[in-house]
Design a protein around this motif. Structure first.
Motif, PDB file in Angstrom:
ATOM      1  N   GLU A  18      -6.339   6.669   2.529  1.00  0.00           N
ATOM      2  CA  GLU A  18      -5.129   5.862   2.525  1.00  0.00           C
ATOM      3  C   GLU A  18      -4.429   6.056   1.193  1.00  0.00           C
ATOM      4  O   GLU A  18      -5.066   6.269   0.168  1.00  0.00           O
ATOM      5  CB  GLU A  18      -5.466   4.386   2.715  1.00  0.00           C
ATOM      6  CG  GLU A  18      -6.033   4.083   4.086  1.00  0.00           C
ATOM      7  CD  GLU A  18      -6.346   2.606   4.257  1.00  0.00           C
ATOM      8  OE1 GLU A  18      -5.729   1.782   3.557  1.00  0.00           O
ATOM      9  OE2 GLU A  18      -7.208   2.304   5.077  1.00  0.00           O
ATOM     10  N   PHE A  19      -3.101   5.980   1.243  1.00  0.00           N
ATOM     11  CA  PHE A  19      -2.291   6.098   0.042  1.00  0.00           C
ATOM     12  C   PHE A  19      -1.097   5.180   0.212  1.00  0.00           C
ATOM     13  O   PHE A  19      -0.414   5.230   1.236  1.00  0.00           O
ATOM     14  CB  PHE A  19      -1.843   7.547  -0.148  1.00  0.00           C
ATOM     15  CG  PHE A  19      -0.911   7.761  -1.309  1.00  0.00           C
ATOM     16  CD1 PHE A  19      -1.298   7.414  -2.593  1.00  0.00           C
ATOM     17  CD2 PHE A  19       0.334   8.317  -1.121  1.00  0.00           C
ATOM     18  CE1 PHE A  19      -0.446   7.620  -3.662  1.00  0.00           C
ATOM     19  CE2 PHE A  19       1.184   8.530  -2.185  1.00  0.00           C
ATOM     20  CZ  PHE A  19       0.800   8.186  -3.465  1.00  0.00           C
ATOM     21  N   GLY A  20      -0.872   4.320  -0.765  1.00  0.00           N
ATOM     22  CA  GLY A  20       0.247   3.399  -0.672  1.00  0.00           C
ATOM     23  C   GLY A  20       0.976   3.262  -1.983  1.00  0.00           C
ATOM     24  O   GLY A  20       0.439   3.577  -3.045  1.00  0.00           O
ATOM     25  N   LEU A  21       2.227   2.834  -1.892  1.00  0.00           N
ATOM     26  CA  LEU A  21       3.004   2.539  -3.087  1.00  0.00           C
ATOM     27  C   LEU A  21       3.830   1.287  -2.847  1.00  0.00           C
ATOM     28  O   LEU A  21       4.296   1.048  -1.735  1.00  0.00           O
ATOM     29  CB  LEU A  21       3.861   3.719  -3.527  1.00  0.00           C
ATOM     30  CG  LEU A  21       4.871   4.331  -2.558  1.00  0.00           C
ATOM     31  CD1 LEU A  21       6.212   3.643  -2.680  1.00  0.00           C
ATOM     32  CD2 LEU A  21       5.024   5.795  -2.885  1.00  0.00           C
ATOM     33  N   GLN A  22       3.955   0.485  -3.896  1.00  0.00           N
ATOM     34  CA  GLN A  22       4.724  -0.757  -3.827  1.00  0.00           C
ATOM     35  C   GLN A  22       5.516  -0.922  -5.114  1.00  0.00           C
ATOM     36  O   GLN A  22       4.958  -0.692  -6.178  1.00  0.00           O
ATOM     37  CB  GLN A  22       3.784  -1.964  -3.658  1.00  0.00           C
ATOM     38  CG  GLN A  22       3.114  -2.032  -2.319  1.00  0.00           C
ATOM     39  CD  GLN A  22       4.101  -2.254  -1.179  1.00  0.00           C
ATOM     40  OE1 GLN A  22       5.125  -2.900  -1.350  1.00  0.00           O
ATOM     41  NE2 GLN A  22       3.803  -1.701  -0.034  1.00  0.00           N
ATOM     42  N   PRO A  23       6.753  -1.296  -5.101  1.00  0.00           N
ATOM     43  CA  PRO A  23       7.568  -1.434  -3.900  1.00  0.00           C
ATOM     44  C   PRO A  23       8.025  -0.068  -3.416  1.00  0.00           C
ATOM     45  O   PRO A  23       8.038   0.895  -4.175  1.00  0.00           O
ATOM     46  CB  PRO A  23       8.744  -2.279  -4.377  1.00  0.00           C
ATOM     47  CG  PRO A  23       8.891  -1.905  -5.821  1.00  0.00           C
ATOM     48  CD  PRO A  23       7.487  -1.638  -6.312  1.00  0.00           C
ATOM     49  N   ARG A  24       8.411   0.017  -2.174  1.00  0.00           N
ATOM     50  CA  ARG A  24       8.901   1.281  -1.624  1.00  0.00           C
ATOM     51  C   ARG A  24      10.376   1.497  -1.951  1.00  0.00           C
ATOM     52  O   ARG A  24      10.887   2.592  -1.837  1.00  0.00           O
ATOM     53  CB  ARG A  24       8.665   1.319  -0.127  1.00  0.00           C
ATOM     54  CG  ARG A  24       7.159   1.365   0.168  1.00  0.00           C
ATOM     55  CD  ARG A  24       6.924   1.414   1.620  1.00  0.00           C
ATOM     56  NE  ARG A  24       6.922   2.804   2.037  1.00  0.00           N
ATOM     57  CZ  ARG A  24       6.002   3.318   2.823  1.00  0.00           C
ATOM     58  NH1 ARG A  24       5.034   2.564   3.254  1.00  0.00           N
ATOM     59  NH2 ARG A  24       6.065   4.563   3.189  1.00  0.00           N
ATOM     60  N   ARG A  25      11.041   0.417  -2.354  1.00  0.00           N
ATOM     61  CA  ARG A  25      12.414   0.483  -2.875  1.00  0.00           C
ATOM     62  C   ARG A  25      12.354  -0.036  -4.302  1.00  0.00           C
ATOM     63  O   ARG A  25      12.035  -1.200  -4.514  1.00  0.00           O
ATOM     64  CB  ARG A  25      13.365  -0.379  -2.048  1.00  0.00           C
ATOM     65  CG  ARG A  25      13.616   0.158  -0.691  1.00  0.00           C
ATOM     66  CD  ARG A  25      14.535  -0.784   0.072  1.00  0.00           C
ATOM     67  NE  ARG A  25      14.749  -0.268   1.392  1.00  0.00           N
ATOM     68  CZ  ARG A  25      15.934   0.050   1.882  1.00  0.00           C
ATOM     69  NH1 ARG A  25      17.012  -0.143   1.171  1.00  0.00           N
ATOM     70  NH2 ARG A  25      16.040   0.528   3.096  1.00  0.00           N
ATOM     71  N   ALA A  26      12.641   0.830  -5.238  1.00  0.00           N
ATOM     72  CA  ALA A  26      12.488   0.457  -6.645  1.00  0.00           C
ATOM     73  C   ALA A  26      13.810   0.558  -7.378  1.00  0.00           C
ATOM     74  O   ALA A  26      14.671   1.362  -7.026  1.00  0.00           O
ATOM     75  CB  ALA A  26      11.463   1.374  -7.305  1.00  0.00           C
TER      76      ALA A  26
END
Length: 109
Positions: A18-26
């Protein structure tokens, strides 16, 4: 396992990661929280950023030694407003690899 003309070899099951990033709108210059989960206890990661034409833009992280789970705060200072693909490639010590990508939108300051 070897196959025969009447019985093809079985493909290994896909490895889960799994790979995630937050926020997706920066906002421009705002930190991005990256996190991952890998199928091995140890791996080396490369996280790179590309534009929508596939051109390399910048490295978020290269050569990170990680356990099965990890996280990183990254500030994309070199990115102008636009849409980007953040790509993670993880390689185990025995050479197996997994990859994943996420879309990141960067707004104006």
């Amino acid at each position: 396992a070897e196959g025969t003309p009447l019985r093809p070899p079985r493909s290994p099951p896909p490895m889960s990661s799994e790979f995630g990033l937050q926020p997706r709108r920066a906002s421009f210059g705002a930190p991005i929280h990256l996190e991952w989960s890998l199928p091995w206890p140890r791996a080396t990661l490369a996280i790179r950023v590309f534009d929508l034409d596939g051109a390399f833009v910048e490295n978020a992280a290269i050569g990170i030694e990680s356990g099965a789970r990890g996280a990183l705060a990254w500030t994309p200072n070199g990115l102008g407003p636009g849409v980007y693909v953040v790509s993670m490639v993880a390689r185990s010590r025995d050479g197996a690899s997994v990859s994943a990508a996420r879309v990141l939108r960067v707004g104006t300051p």
